[in-house]
Design an enzyme around this catalytic site. Structure first.
Site, short mmCIF file in Angstrom:
data_model
loop_
_atom_site.label_atom_id
_atom_site.label_comp_id
_atom_site.label_asym_id
_atom_site.label_seq_id
_atom_site.Cartn_x
_atom_site.Cartn_y
_atom_site.Cartn_z
N ARG A 1 6.24 -11.69 0.86
CA ARG A 1 6.39 -10.49 0.09
C ARG A 1 7.91 -10.47 0.09
O ARG A 1 8.55 -9.90 -0.81
CB ARG A 1 5.66 -9.44 0.55
CG ARG A 1 6.23 -7.96 0.07
CD ARG A 1 5.46 -6.84 0.77
NE ARG A 1 5.82 -5.58 0.11
CZ ARG A 1 5.31 -4.65 0.51
NH1 ARG A 1 4.26 -4.36 1.42
NH2 ARG A 1 5.67 -3.41 -0.04
N ASN B 1 -3.67 -6.86 -4.84
CA ASN B 1 -2.39 -7.06 -5.99
C ASN B 1 -2.17 -8.32 -6.35
O ASN B 1 -2.30 -9.30 -5.40
CB ASN B 1 -1.23 -6.36 -5.57
CG ASN B 1 -1.48 -4.93 -5.55
OD1 ASN B 1 -2.07 -4.23 -6.49
ND2 ASN B 1 -1.02 -4.12 -4.35
N CYS C 1 -7.26 1.01 -7.35
CA CYS C 1 -5.81 1.27 -6.88
C CYS C 1 -5.93 2.81 -6.43
O CYS C 1 -6.56 3.61 -6.91
CB CYS C 1 -4.79 1.10 -8.14
SG CYS C 1 -3.23 1.29 -7.94
N HIS D 1 -0.59 -0.36 -12.08
CA HIS D 1 0.77 0.06 -11.91
C HIS D 1 1.53 0.16 -13.24
O HIS D 1 2.84 -0.25 -12.99
CB HIS D 1 1.13 -1.24 -11.08
CG HIS D 1 0.91 -1.25 -9.69
ND1 HIS D 1 1.20 -2.11 -8.77
CD2 HIS D 1 -0.22 -0.40 -9.12
CE1 HIS D 1 0.46 -1.81 -7.35
NE2 HIS D 1 -0.33 -0.75 -7.87
N TYR E 1 5.66 3.37 -10.50
CA TYR E 1 6.09 2.16 -10.97
C TYR E 1 6.80 1.99 -12.35
O TYR E 1 7.50 0.94 -12.62
CB TYR E 1 4.88 1.36 -10.97
CG TYR E 1 4.24 0.73 -9.65
CD1 TYR E 1 4.64 -0.23 -9.00
CD2 TYR E 1 3.32 1.72 -9.02
CE1 TYR E 1 4.08 -0.66 -7.68
CE2 TYR E 1 2.62 1.45 -7.70
CZ TYR E 1 3.07 0.28 -6.98
OH TYR E 1 2.55 -0.04 -5.83
#
Length: 416
Positions: A90, A141, A161, A191, A238
């Site tokens: 990440r 995700n 989500c 998102h 987002y």
């Protein structure tokens, strides 16, 4: 009733356990199987999970295993919450795109594509071992892409989500009403969503909310109040990556990544989970992210298994819901949840301002899934070129090389 959590060693898991304990009447679970290849993490998470359930007087048994087959055997629902590559991957997703002047984020843009490339093949390999009659609830995700991969492969899957339930709870709190009285005009892709209506007992109170609480809402989503007022809708946070791209890039270049923050939190959480005296969800977990995840997961599983027919926001096949998208696309909209699966509710025509961006990102998701399934630098470059946060050939090519090099250990086809 047996549930399995794949990625059960995640620091998120006690959030789930807290929900199972509090909402036992909605979802009477008798066994929870936590599946994870990391035995050290799994032992700590399973330990606190057992203590939390014992403190709550919940009779469910917690089984911790590194064997997927053992964990999912007999499960009626399987929750997926994987992070292939962990926080280290990440960190790369969030920082590498900045070198090319692009937003660094783990679920959208170049970082989101890298995560999809690593994740989709692993999820499909795992899903092939899940009993075909079990429901798969995907929290992994990028949810939209992963859910579509599962559906395309023939699995009984629904994407989940926590953005929608977060909005519902915050709007209810501002109105001083029970969350169950609030329903959302939620539309878009995972998102990439807007709240175009907030219904209180059937009456749209969004204009009143914006008038009375607009500044707080704007601060929460990181966008100007003037924009929200002009739209008459609340974009998810987002959307800031799209509506304020360059500003976000400047900010990201001057502060630690979210991955670094979360890695520090996870280290401390795992310490707490390993303490035999800790038998409640630590307050620090609320800062980890995933707020209301447990409530959303319990509600969805309870409705899928209990045929409750209530309305929840989930990720599912478009199937004509948004007529400007292909039927096989995955969208995030309110749906009636039944034992046969979610059925999307009709959606009011989507304004061009939103429809254009939704269609653009949906096309990218199609290309991203093809790249994840079949590999190839050209497919990766095409997906990047199609993404509205990138969209330039030279940048797409440079990012392709950088992403493939950084993720080589997770992409066997790069060695061909």
């Amino acid at each position: 009733m047996k549930l399995a959590v794949v990625g059960g060693g995640s620091t998120y898991t006690p959030e789930l356990i807290d929900g199972f304990a509090r909402l036992r009447e909605d979802l009477p679970v008798s066994e929870i199987a936590l599946v994870d290849p990391d035995a050290g993490r799994l032992e700590r998470v399973a330990g606190i999970s057992r203590r939390m359930l014992a403190r709550a007087g919940h009779p469910a048994r917690v089984v911790a295993t590194g064997s997927l087959e053992e964990g999912v055997a007999g499960a009626q629902a399987v929750l997926l919450q994987l992070r292939v590559g962990g926080q280290a991957a990440r960190e790369v997703d969030e920082t590498l795109p900045l070198r090319c002047g692009c937003v660094g984020q783990e679920t959208t843009g170049a970082g989101g594509l890298a995560k999809a490339l690593r994740t989709v093949p692993v999820v499909l390999e795992l899903a092939a071992k899940i009993p075909p009659d079990a429901w798969i609830v995907d929290f992994t995700n990028p949810v939209g892409i992963v859910t579509r991969a599962l559906l395309d492969a023939g699995h009984r899957a629904v994407g989940l989500c926590n953005v929608a339930i977060g909005f519902q709870r915050r709007f209810a709190a501002r109105l001083g009403v029970a969350p169950g009285r609030i329903s959302l005009g939620h539309v878009g892709l995972n998102h990439l969503t807007w709240e175009r209506a907030v219904h209180l007992d059937g009456r749209d109170v969004l204009p009143e909310l914006i008038a009375s609480h607009g500044r707080e809402i704007a601060d929460e989503v990181g966008l100007p109040l003037e924009l929200i007022t002009r739209l008459g809708a609340v974009p998810s946070y987002y959307l800031r990556y799209f509506y304020a791209h360059d500003e976000v890039v400047r900010e990201q270049r001057t502060r630690p990544s979210r991955a670094a923050e979360v890695a520090a939190m996870e280290a401390r959480l795992l310490e707490l989970y390993g303490d035999p005296a800790v038998d409640t969800k630590p307050e620090l977990l609320d800062r980890r992210g995933g707020a209301f995840y447990s409530e959303a997961a319990v509600a969805l599983v309870a409705s899928l298994l209990g045929d409750r027919g209530d309305v929840q926001v989930v990720n599912l096949r478009n199937a004509g819901t948004l007529p400007f998208l292909p039927g096989e696309a995955v969208v995030e909209v309110p749906a009636r949840i039944t034992a046969a699966g979610p059925v999307p509710l009709p959606v009011e025509p989507v304004e061009p301002l939103y429809a254009g961006l939704i269609a653009h990102v949906s096309a990218y998701e199609t290309l991203a899934l093809e790249a994840a399934l079949y590999g190839g630098a050209d497919r990766v470059a095409d997906a990047l070129l199609a993404h509205p946060l990138i969209g330039q050939e030279a940048i797409a090519r440079e990012l392709t090389g950088l992403l493939l090099e950084a993720n080589r250990a997770y992409l066997p086809w790069t060695a061909l």
